[in-house]
Design an enzyme around this catalytic site. Structure first.
Site, PDB file in Angstrom:
ATOM      1  N   LYS A   1      -8.926   2.724   1.779  1.00 11.45           N
ATOM      2  CA  LYS A   1      -8.767   1.221   2.697  1.00 11.45           C
ATOM      3  C   LYS A   1     -10.188   0.832   2.724  1.00 11.45           C
ATOM      4  O   LYS A   1     -10.337  -0.412   2.996  1.00 11.45           O
ATOM      5  CB  LYS A   1      -7.989   1.494   3.800  1.00 11.45           C
ATOM      6  CG  LYS A   1      -6.582   1.505   3.745  1.00 11.45           C
ATOM      7  CD  LYS A   1      -5.886   0.332   3.400  1.00 11.45           C
ATOM      8  CE  LYS A   1      -4.457   0.382   3.252  1.00 11.45           C
ATOM      9  NZ  LYS A   1      -3.864  -1.186   3.203  1.00 11.45           N
TER      10      LYS A   1
ATOM     11  N   THR B   1      -7.234  -1.175   8.076  1.00 18.22           N
ATOM     12  CA  THR B   1      -6.700  -0.284   9.156  1.00 18.22           C
ATOM     13  C   THR B   1      -7.812   0.587   9.886  1.00 18.22           C
ATOM     14  O   THR B   1      -8.928   0.687   9.655  1.00 18.22           O
ATOM     15  CB  THR B   1      -5.915   0.669   8.367  1.00 18.22           C
ATOM     16  OG1 THR B   1      -5.615   1.780   9.070  1.00 18.22           O
ATOM     17  CG2 THR B   1      -6.639   1.187   7.181  1.00 18.22           C
TER      18      THR B   1
ATOM     19  N   ALA C   1       0.958  -1.253   0.121  1.00 19.69           N
ATOM     20  CA  ALA C   1      -0.047  -0.039   0.193  1.00 19.69           C
ATOM     21  C   ALA C   1       0.923   1.354   0.093  1.00 19.69           C
ATOM     22  O   ALA C   1       2.036   1.221   0.448  1.00 19.69           O
ATOM     23  CB  ALA C   1      -0.833  -0.059   1.328  1.00 19.69           C
TER      24      ALA C   1
ATOM     25  N   TYR D   1      -6.215   8.110   2.079  1.00 16.67           N
ATOM     26  CA  TYR D   1      -5.988   6.946   2.663  1.00 16.67           C
ATOM     27  C   TYR D   1      -7.003   6.096   3.132  1.00 16.67           C
ATOM     28  O   TYR D   1      -7.292   4.815   2.800  1.00 16.67           O
ATOM     29  CB  TYR D   1      -4.915   6.977   3.403  1.00 16.67           C
ATOM     30  CG  TYR D   1      -4.203   5.687   4.151  1.00 16.67           C
ATOM     31  CD1 TYR D   1      -3.408   4.679   3.539  1.00 16.67           C
ATOM     32  CD2 TYR D   1      -4.546   5.270   5.315  1.00 16.67           C
ATOM     33  CE1 TYR D   1      -2.926   3.570   3.809  1.00 16.67           C
ATOM     34  CE2 TYR D   1      -4.262   4.100   6.053  1.00 16.67           C
ATOM     35  CZ  TYR D   1      -3.570   3.277   5.372  1.00 16.67           C
ATOM     36  OH  TYR D   1      -2.972   2.116   5.933  1.00 16.67           O
TER      37      TYR D   1
ATOM     38  N   GLU E   1      -7.654   3.357  10.268  1.00 18.59           N
ATOM     39  CA  GLU E   1      -7.991   4.827   9.813  1.00 18.59           C
ATOM     40  C   GLU E   1      -9.170   4.822   9.165  1.00 18.59           C
ATOM     41  O   GLU E   1      -9.873   5.786   8.860  1.00 18.59           O
ATOM     42  CB  GLU E   1      -6.866   4.869   8.784  1.00 18.59           C
ATOM     43  CG  GLU E   1      -5.628   5.463   9.149  1.00 18.59           C
ATOM     44  CD  GLU E   1      -5.770   6.952   9.964  1.00 18.59           C
ATOM     45  OE1 GLU E   1      -6.048   7.804   9.217  1.00 18.59           O
ATOM     46  OE2 GLU E   1      -5.176   6.974  10.966  1.00 18.59           O
TER      47      GLU E   1
END
Ligand code: NAP
Ligand code: F7E
Length: 341
Positions: A153, A125, A82, A149, A127
């Site tokens: 994801k 993740t 990634a 990001y 995130e």
């Protein structure tokens, strides 16, 4: 008995290197997908370069992924590749989406075509939780990503689930909270701090400049987290799991712990962007705020609930926070003393 075969994308990143060590120890044949660079470098797997079978490829190039799968014919695929730096995702939002989002579809398609029975791990993740909708965050917490990001994801996460449900593929996502190590990239805040602390302790640098000190993260060690990836692919059924410590700390607390590891006690003075961290013994400023390191949108608080992973996978954490910080600082002191920086 036939040796199991694993294909790891992102082999030379932080997690790829620890996972490769784990799988080699377990007797796997390890294949690593790696991007061609102008200068041949193996990054974090330099010490394993004779044990891994490298295949050139790129997450944005489906043909290269089909080729990699046909060469490896893996039992297990760990998709760790990634563009992983959140800050850069605002500068390169399209590349981030292509690698971290569509790249996952590319890999799933490559498997569907060439090795549909292979078990698949997707590196999801914390995130994805972004502006958190629940504390602590668990598998059922709704997502609210706060960066290109995080958005990419979320796509990768859902397409993994979708291929599992559509094609009956053994596809799992690990929703991993921040995990760090001696091999962490130097732009991430933990390694940026530990490297600066080591330089300050050796008199090679005066101070470190950081952004938001109040952001809270749930930090563990990567070596513990790659064990969870493997465990997910050994279960009877594919599923998604949160992997976290269940503890949260501010960037400020991480800095205090890192300075304490070289016997510097920090004292804070001033407010906002004027705030500084002072060495209590010498009165010298060793930490300053630089607005350049603030993000357009911040993830203020992450704290994960790893109960499902503990119960169903038998996963447990072995490296606590203080040891994580001390290992990173000690390793950076060693690198500097050996003259490798
Ligand atoms: P990392 O150290 O940045 O490693 C990323 C790897 O991906 C590198 O080997 C990189 O290769 C490779 N890569 C990037 N773009 C690629 C492309 N287009 N094609 C093929 N390979 C590409 O990241 P990490 O910390 O090990 O994280 C591993 C995975 O877990 C990532 O997917 C990350 O988003 C995710 N994750 C990480 C954390 C964490 O706290 N570490 C938490 C949750 C999820 P180059 O060397 O060529 O750039
Ligand atoms: O930032 C704050 C920053 O870049 C942590 C990736 O592995 O974990 C990682 O993403 C926090 C943020 O990691 C600086 O604003 C303050 O709040 O170390 P980081 P991250 O953004 O949490 C997740 C789980 C991933 O999936 C990602 O791939 O620290 N911060 N001052 C700073 N951050 C940086 N980088 N630099 C500073 O100077």
């Amino acid at each position: 008995m036939l040796r199991k075969k694993a294909l790891i994308t992102g082999i030379n990143g932080q997690d790829g290197s620890y996972l490769a060590e784990l799988l080699l120890d377990k007797g796997y044949d390890v294949y690593g997908l790696m991007r061609r660079k102008s200068k041949l470098e193996y990054g974090n797997v330099t010490h394993l370069k004779d044990k891994i079978k490298f295949i050139y490829g790129d997450m944005t190039d489906l043909v290269s992924l089909i080729n990699a799968v046909r060469i490896a014919m893996p039992d297990e695929v760990y998709n760790l590749a990634a563009q992983s730096f959140v800050g850069t995702s605002w500068d390169q939002p399209i590349a981030t989406a292509e690698i971290d989002g569509l790249g996952v579809t590319n890999m799933l398609e490559a498997l569907k075509i060439a090795a549909p029975l292979a078990r698949f791990y997707q590196a999801s993740t914390s995130e994805m939780f972004g502006l958190v909708q629940e504390i602590p965050q668990k598998e059922t917490t709704p997502f609210y990503p706060r960066s290109p990001y995080g958005v990419a994801k979320v796509y990768g996460h859902w397409i993994t689930k979708n291929y599992r449900e559509s094609y009956d593929m053994f596809a799992c996502s690990g929703i991993l909270f921040n995990h760090e190590s001696e091999r962490r990239g130097e732009e991430f805040v933990t390694r940026k701090i530990t490297m600066a602390v080591a330089k300050i302790a050796l008199g090679l640098q005066d101070h470190v400049e950081l952004g938001n000190l109040d952001a809270k993260r749930d930090w563990g060690h990567a070596k513990d987290y790659v064990k969870a990836m493997w465990l997910m692919l050994q279960q009877e059924k594919p599923d998604d799991y949160v992997i976290a410590t269940g503890e949260t700390r501010t960037v400020r607390e991480f800095a205090e712990a890192a300075f304490a590891a070289v016997d510097i006690q920090l004292e804070w003075k001033g407010q906002g962007v004027e705030e500084v961290g002072i060495d209590k013994n010498t009165g010298k400023v060793v930490l300053k705020i630089n607005p350049e390191f603030f993000r357009p949108a911040e993830v203020e608080l992450l704290i994960g609930c790893p109960d499902k992973a503990k119960k169903q996978l038998g996963w447990k954490l072995e490296i606590p926070f203080k040891e994580l910080v001390e290992r990173m600082v000690k390793n950076d002191l060693r690198i500097l003393k050996e003259g490798n920086k």
